[in-house]
Design an enzyme around this catalytic site. Sequence first.
Site, PDB file in Angstrom:
ATOM      1  N   SER A 226       0.844  -1.210   0.000  1.00 44.61           N
ATOM      2  CA  SER A 226       0.000   0.000   0.000  1.00 44.61           C
ATOM      3  C   SER A 226       0.867   1.243   0.000  1.00 44.61           C
ATOM      4  CB  SER A 226      -0.867   0.009   1.253  1.00 44.61           C
ATOM      5  OG  SER A 226      -1.547   1.241   1.389  1.00 44.61           O
ATOM      6  N   TYR A 239      -2.195  -1.148  10.886  1.00 42.35           N
ATOM      7  CA  TYR A 239      -2.263  -1.552   9.475  1.00 42.35           C
ATOM      8  C   TYR A 239      -1.075  -1.010   8.677  1.00 42.35           C
ATOM      9  CZ  TYR A 239      -3.902  -1.531   4.599  1.00 42.35           C
ATOM     10  OH  TYR A 239      -4.013  -1.679   3.240  1.00 42.35           O
TER      11      TYR A 239
HETATM   12  P1  NAD Z   1     -11.254  -6.408   0.224  1.00 36.44           P
HETATM   13  O1  NAD Z   1     -12.018  -6.308   1.470  1.00 36.44           O
HETATM   14  O2  NAD Z   1     -12.012  -6.595  -1.031  1.00 36.44           O
HETATM   15  O3  NAD Z   1     -10.186  -7.569   0.297  1.00 36.44           O
HETATM   16  C1  NAD Z   1      -9.561  -7.970   1.486  1.00 36.44           C
HETATM   17  C2  NAD Z   1      -9.812  -9.445   1.657  1.00 36.44           C
HETATM   18  O4  NAD Z   1      -9.041  -9.922   2.749  1.00 36.44           O
HETATM   19  C3  NAD Z   1     -11.239  -9.803   1.989  1.00 36.44           C
HETATM   20  O5  NAD Z   1     -12.013 -10.013   0.828  1.00 36.44           O
HETATM   21  C4  NAD Z   1     -11.081 -11.084   2.807  1.00 36.44           C
HETATM   22  O6  NAD Z   1     -11.403 -12.211   2.025  1.00 36.44           O
HETATM   23  C5  NAD Z   1      -9.614 -11.123   3.148  1.00 36.44           C
HETATM   24  N1  NAD Z   1      -9.378 -11.365   4.574  1.00 36.44           N
HETATM   25  C6  NAD Z   1      -9.294 -10.454   5.571  1.00 36.44           C
HETATM   26  N2  NAD Z   1      -9.067 -11.092   6.731  1.00 36.44           N
HETATM   27  C7  NAD Z   1      -8.993 -12.423   6.470  1.00 36.44           C
HETATM   28  C8  NAD Z   1      -8.752 -13.575   7.245  1.00 36.44           C
HETATM   29  N3  NAD Z   1      -8.534 -13.505   8.564  1.00 36.44           N
HETATM   30  N4  NAD Z   1      -8.770 -14.774   6.627  1.00 36.44           N
HETATM   31  C9  NAD Z   1      -8.986 -14.879   5.292  1.00 36.44           C
HETATM   32  N5  NAD Z   1      -9.194 -13.812   4.509  1.00 36.44           N
HETATM   33  C10 NAD Z   1      -9.195 -12.591   5.086  1.00 36.44           C
HETATM   34  O7  NAD Z   1     -10.362  -5.102   0.146  1.00 36.44           O
HETATM   35  P2  NAD Z   1      -9.157  -4.686  -0.802  1.00 36.44           P
HETATM   36  O8  NAD Z   1      -9.046  -3.229  -0.606  1.00 36.44           O
HETATM   37  O9  NAD Z   1      -9.301  -5.225  -2.153  1.00 36.44           O
HETATM   38  O10 NAD Z   1      -7.908  -5.350  -0.111  1.00 36.44           O
HETATM   39  C11 NAD Z   1      -6.970  -6.123  -0.823  1.00 36.44           C
HETATM   40  C12 NAD Z   1      -5.574  -5.667  -0.513  1.00 36.44           C
HETATM   41  O11 NAD Z   1      -5.396  -4.325  -0.956  1.00 36.44           O
HETATM   42  C13 NAD Z   1      -5.206  -5.657   0.958  1.00 36.44           C
HETATM   43  O12 NAD Z   1      -3.911  -6.175   1.116  1.00 36.44           O
HETATM   44  C14 NAD Z   1      -5.206  -4.183   1.310  1.00 36.44           C
HETATM   45  O13 NAD Z   1      -4.338  -3.910   2.377  1.00 36.44           O
HETATM   46  C15 NAD Z   1      -4.713  -3.600   0.027  1.00 36.44           C
HETATM   47  N6  NAD Z   1      -4.935  -2.166  -0.155  1.00 36.44           N
HETATM   48  C16 NAD Z   1      -6.196  -1.670  -0.282  1.00 36.44           C
HETATM   49  C17 NAD Z   1      -6.385  -0.311  -0.470  1.00 36.44           C
HETATM   50  C18 NAD Z   1      -7.758   0.300  -0.621  1.00 36.44           C
HETATM   51  O14 NAD Z   1      -7.878   1.507  -0.627  1.00 36.44           O
HETATM   52  N7  NAD Z   1      -8.802  -0.485  -0.788  1.00 36.44           N
HETATM   53  C19 NAD Z   1      -5.277   0.530  -0.523  1.00 36.44           C
HETATM   54  C20 NAD Z   1      -3.999  -0.005  -0.392  1.00 36.44           C
HETATM   55  C21 NAD Z   1      -3.846  -1.355  -0.208  1.00 36.44           C
END
Ligand code: NAD
Length: 334
Positions: A226, A239
Amino acid sequence: MMNEEHKLSRRQVISGLGASLAVAAVGPVFGAEAGAAGAAADPLEDPTKKYPRPPFKSQQQPWPGLAGQMDPKPDHGEKSYKGSGRLKGRKALITGGDSGMGRAAAIAYAREGADVAINYLPAEEADAREVIALIKAAGQKGVAIPGDLRDEAFCKKLVEETVRQLGGLDIVVSNAARQQTRKSILELTTEDFDATMKTNIYAPFWIIKAALPHLKPGSAIIGTTSEQATDPSEDLYDYAQTKAATTNYVRSLAKQLAPKGIRVNGVAPGPIWTPLQVSGGATQEKLVKFGGDTPMMRPGQPVELASIYVQLADPQASYATGQVYGAAGGKGLP
Ligand code: NAD
Ligand code: MG
């Protein structure tokens, strides 16, 4: 002799170039006459106007949240992503493959010709079912393996089950993460802190360790990090440091595994419209303005990162390892 060969190859190159120029010259005409689908170029699109901008409706879902219940619904490339065989025959495991970036990667990988196993939490079954249907619609094998990544035994089982059901493994996308906003470090409990560390730091460690014996030279590991790794928010104390750790393990492991022919890279998203943000990842105040502070004036959609996950897995990117590719709407560092 060498000169002759050189001349010959130059002549061949020139005639080859002429031939391809000729094709290029008649190509569009032929395409127009034949009415061939895809012959016309896609129209230019202004990226600032491509997707919804804030203000967004205030909305809250219980963690971990469902993409299907967001308003507006995120775009994971369901209708738009076009593959071209870049990952033909590959076998991929994607954690958090039900929604967000993981789902965008799963759809893209399948349309590029890969079989895909996804992991998610049992509460996310509705989102996961849609992804499996999309993978199958692309003509690929789609395997659903629900379970909690905070458990080491499950992480090992996840990898073994993927290998068993897909008949191997050559792309690991460690993408799942936990993000819960806390105004103050004083509100952050040890249980909270532990859950974030287990999900974001321990799980990739357990999964990669279990996967490594199965990964042949040419395989790829991709971690979702991120912009928080380098520019942490005040309300994401736990986080943000896990994302610094992710960027760091990508660089360390890339050096360790390069001699084995295994590449390790990271994707660093900026603000992206996903369930993570509406299920405790952001305050309501931040959510209604989400992405509005980027030069693009809007959040990204998961599909806008799909091609990055493809690129990093593509065997043609064979010299890229230890890299972090960002997509943050003009704001933030990878
Ligand atoms: P999202 O909620 O769609 O995806 C996160 C997923 O993590 C969930 O769908 C869930 O299945 C999984 N998860 C969480 N805890 C879990 C557990 N204990 N066991 C199994 N699965 C688990 O959200 P996203 O934003 O697509 O996140 C995906 C990645 O992107 C993450 O690593 C997040 O840190 C990163 N990210 C997101 C953003 C943003 O703005 N959305 C920004 C930077 C980084
Ligand atoms: Mg989800």
